[in-house]
Design a protein around this motif. Sequence first.
Motif, PDB file in Angstrom:
ATOM      1  N   PRO B  68       9.625  -3.437   6.111  1.00 50.44           N
ATOM      2  CA  PRO B  68       8.530  -2.458   6.072  1.00 50.44           C
ATOM      3  C   PRO B  68       7.129  -3.059   6.256  1.00 50.44           C
ATOM      4  CG  PRO B  68      10.093  -2.006   4.311  1.00 50.44           C
ATOM      5  CD  PRO B  68      10.483  -3.327   4.917  1.00 50.44           C
ATOM      6  N   LEU B  69       6.293  -2.279   6.926  1.00 53.08           N
ATOM      7  CA  LEU B  69       4.875  -2.608   7.123  1.00 53.08           C
ATOM      8  C   LEU B  69       4.122  -2.639   5.799  1.00 53.08           C
ATOM      9  CD1 LEU B  69       2.273  -2.674   8.994  1.00 53.08           C
ATOM     10  CD2 LEU B  69       2.354  -0.174   8.928  1.00 53.08           C
ATOM     11  N   PHE B  70       4.526  -1.743   4.896  1.00 51.45           N
ATOM     12  CA  PHE B  70       3.797  -1.610   3.631  1.00 51.45           C
ATOM     13  C   PHE B  70       4.484  -2.415   2.526  1.00 51.45           C
ATOM     14  CE2 PHE B  70       2.776   2.818   5.353  1.00 51.45           C
ATOM     15  CZ  PHE B  70       1.585   2.388   5.913  1.00 51.45           C
ATOM     16  N   ILE B  71       3.659  -3.036   1.698  1.00 53.64           N
ATOM     17  CA  ILE B  71       4.164  -3.832   0.579  1.00 53.64           C
ATOM     18  C   ILE B  71       3.515  -3.320  -0.702  1.00 53.64           C
ATOM     19  CG2 ILE B  71       4.274  -6.157  -0.401  1.00 53.64           C
ATOM     20  CD1 ILE B  71       4.106  -7.277   2.435  1.00 53.64           C
ATOM     21  N   PRO B  72       4.321  -2.988  -1.707  1.00 54.66           N
ATOM     22  CA  PRO B  72       3.715  -2.549  -2.976  1.00 54.66           C
ATOM     23  C   PRO B  72       2.758  -3.628  -3.479  1.00 54.66           C
ATOM     24  CG  PRO B  72       6.100  -2.181  -2.997  1.00 54.66           C
ATOM     25  CD  PRO B  72       5.795  -2.971  -1.759  1.00 54.66           C
ATOM     26  N   GLU B  73       1.598  -3.189  -3.955  1.00 57.85           N
ATOM     27  CA  GLU B  73       0.559  -4.138  -4.359  1.00 57.85           C
ATOM     28  C   GLU B  73       1.081  -5.137  -5.399  1.00 57.85           C
ATOM     29  OE1 GLU B  73      -2.991  -2.517  -6.266  1.00 57.85           O
ATOM     30  OE2 GLU B  73      -4.176  -3.308  -4.597  1.00 57.85           O
ATOM     31  N   SER B  74       1.950  -4.682  -6.262  1.00 53.62           N
ATOM     32  CA  SER B  74       2.457  -5.541  -7.335  1.00 53.62           C
ATOM     33  C   SER B  74       3.254  -6.731  -6.800  1.00 53.62           C
ATOM     34  CB  SER B  74       3.340  -4.736  -8.291  1.00 53.62           C
ATOM     35  OG  SER B  74       4.403  -4.140  -7.570  1.00 53.62           O
ATOM     36  N   LEU B 105      -0.432   0.676  -1.496  1.00 50.22           N
ATOM     37  CA  LEU B 105       0.418  -0.119  -0.611  1.00 50.22           C
ATOM     38  C   LEU B 105      -0.461  -1.012   0.248  1.00 50.22           C
ATOM     39  CD1 LEU B 105       2.840   2.714   0.581  1.00 50.22           C
ATOM     40  CD2 LEU B 105       3.384   0.839  -1.001  1.00 50.22           C
ATOM     41  N   VAL B 106      -0.112  -2.275   0.267  1.00 48.96           N
ATOM     42  CA  VAL B 106      -0.840  -3.232   1.086  1.00 48.96           C
ATOM     43  C   VAL B 106      -0.230  -3.236   2.477  1.00 48.96           C
ATOM     44  CG1 VAL B 106      -1.081  -5.721   1.391  1.00 48.96           C
ATOM     45  CG2 VAL B 106      -1.556  -4.673  -0.840  1.00 48.96           C
ATOM     46  N   VAL B 107      -1.057  -3.273   3.517  1.00 48.05           N
ATOM     47  CA  VAL B 107      -0.535  -3.461   4.864  1.00 48.05           C
ATOM     48  C   VAL B 107      -0.223  -4.949   5.005  1.00 48.05           C
ATOM     49  CG1 VAL B 107      -0.960  -3.137   7.322  1.00 48.05           C
ATOM     50  CG2 VAL B 107      -2.005  -1.579   5.664  1.00 48.05           C
ATOM     51  N   ARG B 108       1.012  -5.277   5.367  1.00 51.36           N
ATOM     52  CA  ARG B 108       1.468  -6.678   5.280  1.00 51.36           C
ATOM     53  C   ARG B 108       0.518  -7.649   5.982  1.00 51.36           C
ATOM     54  NH1 ARG B 108       6.429  -5.144   8.969  1.00 51.36           N
ATOM     55  NH2 ARG B 108       5.225  -4.637  10.820  1.00 51.36           N
ATOM     56  N   PRO B 109       0.111  -8.717   5.258  1.00 56.13           N
ATOM     57  CA  PRO B 109      -0.638  -9.805   5.907  1.00 56.13           C
ATOM     58  C   PRO B 109       0.351 -10.883   6.340  1.00 56.13           C
ATOM     59  CG  PRO B 109      -0.775 -10.046   3.534  1.00 56.13           C
ATOM     60  CD  PRO B 109       0.108  -8.842   3.787  1.00 56.13           C
TER      61      PRO B 109
END
Lengths: 479, 479
Positions: B68-74, B105-109
């Motif tokens: 996934p593109l999105f990563i939970p901030e935690s 949700l963080v956009v993956r770096p």
Amino acid sequence: MPEQAVTAQSEDFSRWYNEIVYRADLAAPSPVRGCVIIKPYGYEVWEGIKAGLDRRFKATGHQNAYFPLFIPESYIKREAEHVEGFSPELAVVTHAGGKELEEPLVVRPTSETVIGEAFSDWIQSYRDLPLLINQWANVVRWELRTRPFLRTAEFLWQEGHTAHATHDDAEAETMQMLDIYAEFAHDDAAIPVIKGEKSRLERFAGALRTYTIEAMMRDKRALQSGTSHNLGQNFAKAFDIRYLAESNQQEYCWTTSWGLSTRMVGAVVMAHGDDKGLRLPPVLAPHQVVIVPIYRRDAQRGAVMETVERLRLTLVEAGIRVHVDLREGQSPGFKFNDWEMRGVPLRLEVGPKDVEKDSAVLARRDRLGRAGKSFVPQAGIAAAAEELLAAIQRSLLEDARQFRDEHIQDARSYSELREVIETGDWARAAWAGSDADELQVKEQTGATIRCFPFDAGASSPCVKTGKPAERVALFAKAY
Amino acid sequence: MPEQAVTAQSEDFSRWYNEIVYRADLAAPSPVRGCVIIKPYGYEVWEGIKAGLDRRFKATGHQNAYFPLFIPESYIKREAEHVEGFSPELAVVTHAGGKELEEPLVVRPTSETVIGEAFSDWIQSYRDLPLLINQWANVVRWELRTRPFLRTAEFLWQEGHTAHATHDDAEAETMQMLDIYAEFAHDDAAIPVIKGEKSRLERFAGALRTYTIEAMMRDKRALQSGTSHNLGQNFAKAFDIRYLAESNQQEYCWTTSWGLSTRMVGAVVMAHGDDKGLRLPPVLAPHQVVIVPIYRRDAQRGAVMETVERLRLTLVEAGIRVHVDLREGQSPGFKFNDWEMRGVPLRLEVGPKDVEKDSAVLARRDRLGRAGKSFVPQAGIAAAAEELLAAIQRSLLEDARQFRDEHIQDARSYSELREVIETGDWARAAWAGSDADELQVKEQTGATIRCFPFDAGASSPCVKTGKPAERVALFAKAY
């Protein structure tokens, strides 16, 4: 360890689907709501889909490019129908680099807007037309109910975007790309699709006309598998995409867009799968042939493995994708079941007797048991495998076509339409209803107009309104 | 229309770069801050890079997947150094589907975290190891100063992620992938890179050790072109990636990650380009040969075009990527300049005299003017083109190697190091300094430690501290 059998399709199709997707290792659940992880086996199917489409796009003069993931919120709002269609599904970046952004950025749900803005820069004169661009990308649509491959918050797709000088050029492009989708589905995915136009209600937000390919799954539900849109001048006007015509006049372009996504992986699963699991069409199968070595005693191992390696090389040299199952501690029977579940088109068995007799056994996934087994001399293994793979590709297509044709019925009245839909079949019916009529059919039957097929003209009045009808609509319950 | 000449590299390299990127149509500015549009010509270079790497990854047993593109901030916060390194650059989705999210949700770096979480599910026992996964994806790092390809808020890359049973297995994988990057750079991109280890300060956030390939650009700045990280057990501990060892003990895995991005397109531009524009290595060039038809009178056109088409087909059949410049209303001279600017390795000129004499002219991009022209019989066109393309590939590599070696100097004292850096060259110096020493060098000279090259051991004391040194460091100003 003995694996539990897969749920039968007839028992619970939806559960069958989820079990197959996860047990065949096509995908895995992800910790992010509505997203799945596409595992290597599923991603290889997608790579096959990409290769089949990309080749066809390039052969028709399209070029790949890449546009930003983020779209300024104001862009989405510029085309009135577009914003209405997509607003409820948007994911929005409000903070970046530790600060609140002045203007929020939308994660692209589709790229007509940002590509429209670029096209308005790139296109000056009629010499720049047609402009034929495709993008392979991820997009995000925040859906409430998600299912792996069929509907996920993030998915992978290609989106084509083109600009033309005239309406007719744009229409021809829209149809060409629909034809390419249908040809790909037919030739590569072994799925016989029905091409047609979408109703006004089901049209892409901002399009003049939307065309679709519709496929029938094994539970008889319809799956919209690819769409091609003639956008008219709607986006050209919203984004000022103009060109200097030969007449020296500034004219608005006519644009199109068309997309096909990882949903196609789900289509392959549901169009061909059976109670044993997946059945992958050879053109898209990551492994076309799986070799299972068979031996009881260690003394037999050497000779068997030597033959296996020789046959593997012969098949690879013939351009066939081969996998050898080297797992220790699993019985041949377990491996047979496992690869049947994972849908490998052909299994090659090599045991001590085969070594002795210079022969081997090829077993077809589409015909289980004795009927699908061939005993072939090792010398002719590549030709035999090639022939069988071609036969399997044809038979999956033929199976799907037969299944589809058996489950589409003509409905001459509204009560007939209701009866047909109740059986789960698709109904073909003359139609001249309004949007309200169409919505009422959906409420009363659960079916929607999948499309107005190109090859059908109406010869009777509308099943709902009794008005004279020019078109025939295909009604079905859909994913 | 007469085009303005490109800014000379010696005048303003940075301006030269931007002009070439936009005028050669590699990229276009986008309306989204810090992002560019990768145009078809630039995207085709990237497709060549992808193909060259993907083939090598698969040949060494890696499989592609998609996370996934999105990563939970935690998740980002679970590995302490990782969160510290990436926090300032994150783009964050706070709203989706019309609602505020419970957890942003963080956009993956980069995807160590979300892939680590998946690995902890997928890996049970030593039989599941090594797990060798690669992902082709977009990532987002909110950088303040951006430049097309070199540093953009969003970029495309591949990120490999693997898990192993032992430290040594992980280290061997880390080195194997660095070698693959170096081989790709050398053989495909014609860029001779220097392999080495990063200093502690320049290490990937969360890694045990980071290895890099460093390339010298034509302004003598260094470009970090690909990195490979031995992550030790840091992510395995943060995400509980454990396996049951043969000893029946639960053990933490050892993981690696490695990435190469669209930055490589910028490397190709800056490692080979000259004052006339791009010089693309044949292996990666979208068009390897451009054919320019030459005729003055319409009467000559037919015969010239017939020959052009015949030669085009001959070259295509030989597997060469050919483009015919059919633009009307542009002189051959204009076209020559345009394709030189766009870096096409070979130009094939066909005029009325060539038609008469059954000959053609092949002109090399890497040797302008008479010296680079060959007059060849049409019958031998494919062999001649193949040979010249191979020669150009070699000569670009040789040019770059020579340029690089001329601009790396040994520094035996700190004052020598400062002098070398002041000339713009790279300095090779014995090093045993601390992080603080390293930062001081950066403040005083603008240069950073690019790497500790593998092939160099120190034979003198540290240039900064005078302490006994075991390693030699390569200092340079970098992008």
